[in-house]
Enzyme design. Structure first.
Site, PDB file in Angstrom:
ATOM      1  N   ASP A   1      28.321  37.862  29.759  1.00 41.78           N
ATOM      2  CA  ASP A   1      29.487  37.000  29.963  1.00 41.78           C
ATOM      3  C   ASP A   1      29.312  36.221  31.254  1.00 41.78           C
ATOM      4  O   ASP A   1      29.076  36.812  32.310  1.00 41.78           O
ATOM      5  CB  ASP A   1      30.765  37.848  30.023  1.00 41.78           C
ATOM      6  CG  ASP A   1      32.023  37.007  29.867  1.00 41.78           C
ATOM      7  OD1 ASP A   1      31.933  35.883  29.324  1.00 41.78           O
ATOM      8  OD2 ASP A   1      33.103  37.463  30.290  1.00 41.78           O
TER       9      ASP A   1
ATOM     10  N   HIS B   1      38.920  28.245  36.307  1.00 47.85           N
ATOM     11  CA  HIS B   1      39.201  29.677  36.140  1.00 47.85           C
ATOM     12  C   HIS B   1      38.747  30.467  37.376  1.00 47.85           C
ATOM     13  O   HIS B   1      39.490  31.295  37.909  1.00 47.85           O
ATOM     14  CB  HIS B   1      38.512  30.213  34.889  1.00 47.85           C
ATOM     15  CG  HIS B   1      38.607  31.701  34.738  1.00 47.85           C
ATOM     16  ND1 HIS B   1      39.796  32.344  34.445  1.00 47.85           N
ATOM     17  CD2 HIS B   1      37.679  32.683  34.855  1.00 47.85           C
ATOM     18  CE1 HIS B   1      39.583  33.655  34.382  1.00 47.85           C
ATOM     19  NE2 HIS B   1      38.307  33.881  34.630  1.00 47.85           N
TER      20      HIS B   1
ATOM     21  N   GLU C   1      40.963  36.411  27.123  1.00 47.18           N
ATOM     22  CA  GLU C   1      40.252  35.330  27.797  1.00 47.18           C
ATOM     23  C   GLU C   1      39.733  34.390  26.722  1.00 47.18           C
ATOM     24  O   GLU C   1      39.016  34.814  25.811  1.00 47.18           O
ATOM     25  CB  GLU C   1      39.102  35.860  28.668  1.00 47.18           C
ATOM     26  CG  GLU C   1      39.597  36.562  29.927  1.00 47.18           C
ATOM     27  CD  GLU C   1      38.494  36.878  30.929  1.00 47.18           C
ATOM     28  OE1 GLU C   1      37.325  36.994  30.525  1.00 47.18           O
ATOM     29  OE2 GLU C   1      38.814  37.007  32.129  1.00 47.18           O
TER      30      GLU C   1
ATOM     31  N   GLU D   1      37.291  31.982  25.383  1.00 49.22           N
ATOM     32  CA  GLU D   1      35.900  31.654  25.674  1.00 49.22           C
ATOM     33  C   GLU D   1      35.206  31.144  24.413  1.00 49.22           C
ATOM     34  O   GLU D   1      35.678  31.334  23.300  1.00 49.22           O
ATOM     35  CB  GLU D   1      35.135  32.904  26.172  1.00 49.22           C
ATOM     36  CG  GLU D   1      35.804  33.579  27.370  1.00 49.22           C
ATOM     37  CD  GLU D   1      34.918  34.574  28.106  1.00 49.22           C
ATOM     38  OE1 GLU D   1      33.687  34.525  27.925  1.00 49.22           O
ATOM     39  OE2 GLU D   1      35.472  35.394  28.865  1.00 49.22           O
TER      40      GLU D   1
ATOM     41  N   ASP E   1      37.589  37.482  25.027  1.00 49.78           N
ATOM     42  CA  ASP E   1      37.128  38.561  25.905  1.00 49.78           C
ATOM     43  C   ASP E   1      38.358  39.329  26.404  1.00 49.78           C
ATOM     44  O   ASP E   1      38.884  39.057  27.488  1.00 49.78           O
ATOM     45  CB  ASP E   1      36.331  37.948  27.071  1.00 49.78           C
ATOM     46  CG  ASP E   1      35.791  39.002  28.011  1.00 49.78           C
ATOM     47  OD1 ASP E   1      35.702  40.170  27.603  1.00 49.78           O
ATOM     48  OD2 ASP E   1      35.469  38.646  29.161  1.00 49.78           O
TER      49      ASP E   1
ATOM     50  N   LYS F   1      36.769  45.503  30.669  1.00 48.20           N
ATOM     51  CA  LYS F   1      36.272  44.498  29.730  1.00 48.20           C
ATOM     52  C   LYS F   1      35.601  45.125  28.510  1.00 48.20           C
ATOM     53  O   LYS F   1      35.586  44.528  27.433  1.00 48.20           O
ATOM     54  CB  LYS F   1      35.215  43.626  30.430  1.00 48.20           C
ATOM     55  CG  LYS F   1      35.719  42.884  31.637  1.00 48.20           C
ATOM     56  CD  LYS F   1      36.457  41.658  31.207  1.00 48.20           C
ATOM     57  CE  LYS F   1      36.753  40.772  32.413  1.00 48.20           C
ATOM     58  NZ  LYS F   1      37.390  39.529  31.990  1.00 48.20           N
TER      59      LYS F   1
HETATM   60 MN    MN Z   1      35.240  36.885  30.314  1.00 43.60          MN
END
Ligand code: MN
Length: 409
Positions: A121, A128, A193, A195, A227, A247
């Site tokens: 990642d 961000h 998140e 992405e 994510d 995560k």
């Molecule tokens: Mn991320």
């Protein structure tokens, strides 16, 4: 291009797209499929009808649990399959017409498209990184000194990447209240998140480097990527080595892999990079993509609210730079490796790609259409991310990644 199939003009799966995925029907075996309008083309069945004659594609590659073996055929072959399907879909005498190779999309179940060996990642949106830096660290010096010199990233967890439709349990873990000792329990700050992720399509040997010039040859295609993030766990654990259990419990992806060939018409220049980057990170030409992105939150039994409108074109670091940096030390990559962009935030507050930013760490709750508000996600909330490119009447999209947050197990 005129196809004999009826396709809605607002379909993500136009004749120009033809993304690849893995599907099954009625609990049967998994096959490679291509999305077109409201249908899936079963490539195994299309092969038996002679659709790919002369292209050197064997049945075992098409009747397969993952796309990895298909991708390994190489872009000249995989894109020839895509272009051949385009021809068939525009040819009134094609054997595909009225055949059982065309299956209504509602009748199939989608699966994880690739076997992901490794997942990385990145952290490539300057908006961000600046927002998080302001909240977690120093409002005056939000970006750390390395940020504009290299695409910061970390090695994630491939085992917990799941396909759209798989629901996620709120993770438990260790957090540290502002006052007092660390505690164990369900995360109180669950977040998404927004992405994009690319899938490696051409491997390298240990010791080899991928240059920015040939990086795009190593990328097969892209998916939407959620994510999932537990901000309270992340905040306590991340110093000094970066994200870990906050995560690794889950990441969700969209099922259809849109090829780089289909995305080619939507290339745009990225932001100017100042200070200039080192030579191995220099790129020529347009390598960002004008790709509209949205995030919706749908409370249990209620209507959805769009909470973010962003765009992949905002990324400071592009994919060629990410891949060149990833391999500059000789780290090898494999087919099916997944590399996510990092949260995609724009400049305006309604384009932020996470609840952390949208609610500014819980200070400004986000209003939903049903009258409720959110600082972070509630149990029962369904998060849906959508993405599409559109130019001169041509639309190429990703469909969606949609998953519900369930209570902690
Ligand atoms: Mn991320």
């Amino acid at each position: 291009m005129n196809t004999w199939l009826t396709i809605s003009p607002d379909s993500d799966f136009s004749i120009h797209n033809l993304p690849f995925g893995i599907f099954s029907k009625n609990g049967g075996s998994k096959h490679v499929g291509v999305a077109i309008g409201d249908y899936v083309i079963d490539l195994g069945a299309a092969q038996e009808l002679g659709a790919f004659d002369g292209l050197n594609v064997t049945n075992d590659v098409l009747e397969n649990d993952f796309l990895n073996d298909f991708i390994a055929l190489g872009k000249p072959t995989t894109n020839a399959v895509r272009l051949r399907l385009q021809e068939h879909l525009c040819d009134d005498s094609s054997p595909l017409k009225d055949s059982d190779a065309l299956i209504p999309m509602n009748d199939v179940q989608m699966h994880l498209p690739v076997k992901v060996g490794d997942y990385t990642d990145f952290y490539s949106s300057i908006e961000h990184a600046t927002n998080v830096g302001k909240m977690f660290r120093d409002p005056e010096n939000a970006l750390l000194p390395n940020w504009k010199h290299l695409p910061v990233g970390y090695h994630g967890r491939a085992s917990s990447i799941v396909v759209s439709g798989v629901d996620i349990h709120r993770p438990k873990g260790q957090t540290k209240p502002p006052e007092g000792d660390p505690v164990y329990g369900p995360s109180q700050r669950m977040d998404f998140e927004l992405e994009m992720a690319f899938i490696v399509g051409k491997p390298t040997e240990l010791g080899d480097q991928i240059t920015t010039e040939n990086a795009m040859d190593h990328i097969f295609g892209m998916v939407l990527f959620n994510d999932w993030s537990a901000r309270d766990i992340q905040k306590w654990e991340y110093v000094p080595l970066g994200p870990f259990l906050g995560k690794s419990f889950a990441s969700s992806i969209s099922p259809w892999v849109v090829t780089m060939e289909a995305l080619e018409p939507f290339k745009v220049a990225g932001p100017e990079q100042d200070p200039p980057v080192l030579d191995y990170l220099k790129t020529d030409g347009a390598l960002n993509f004008d790709l509209n992105l949205t995030v919706e939150i749908e409370p249990d039994g209620s209507e959805p609210t769009v909470v973010s409108n962003s765009n992949f074109k905002y990324m400071y670091w592009n994919m060629a730079q990410q891949l060149a940096h990833h391999t500059v030390n000789g780290c090898n990559v494999n087919i099916g490796d997944m590399m996510a962009s990092g949260t995609i935030s724009g400049k305006s507050p309604d384009s932020y790609g996470s609840m952390l930013e949208l609610s500014w760490a819980g200070k400004n709750p986000v209003n939903l259409n049903d009258g409720s508000e959110r600082k972070f996600l509630n149990d029962g909330d369904t998060v849906t991310m959508k993405g599409h490119c559109e130019k001169d009447g041509t639309r190429v999209g990703f469909g969606e990644v949609r998953s519900k947050l369930l209570p902690a197990k």
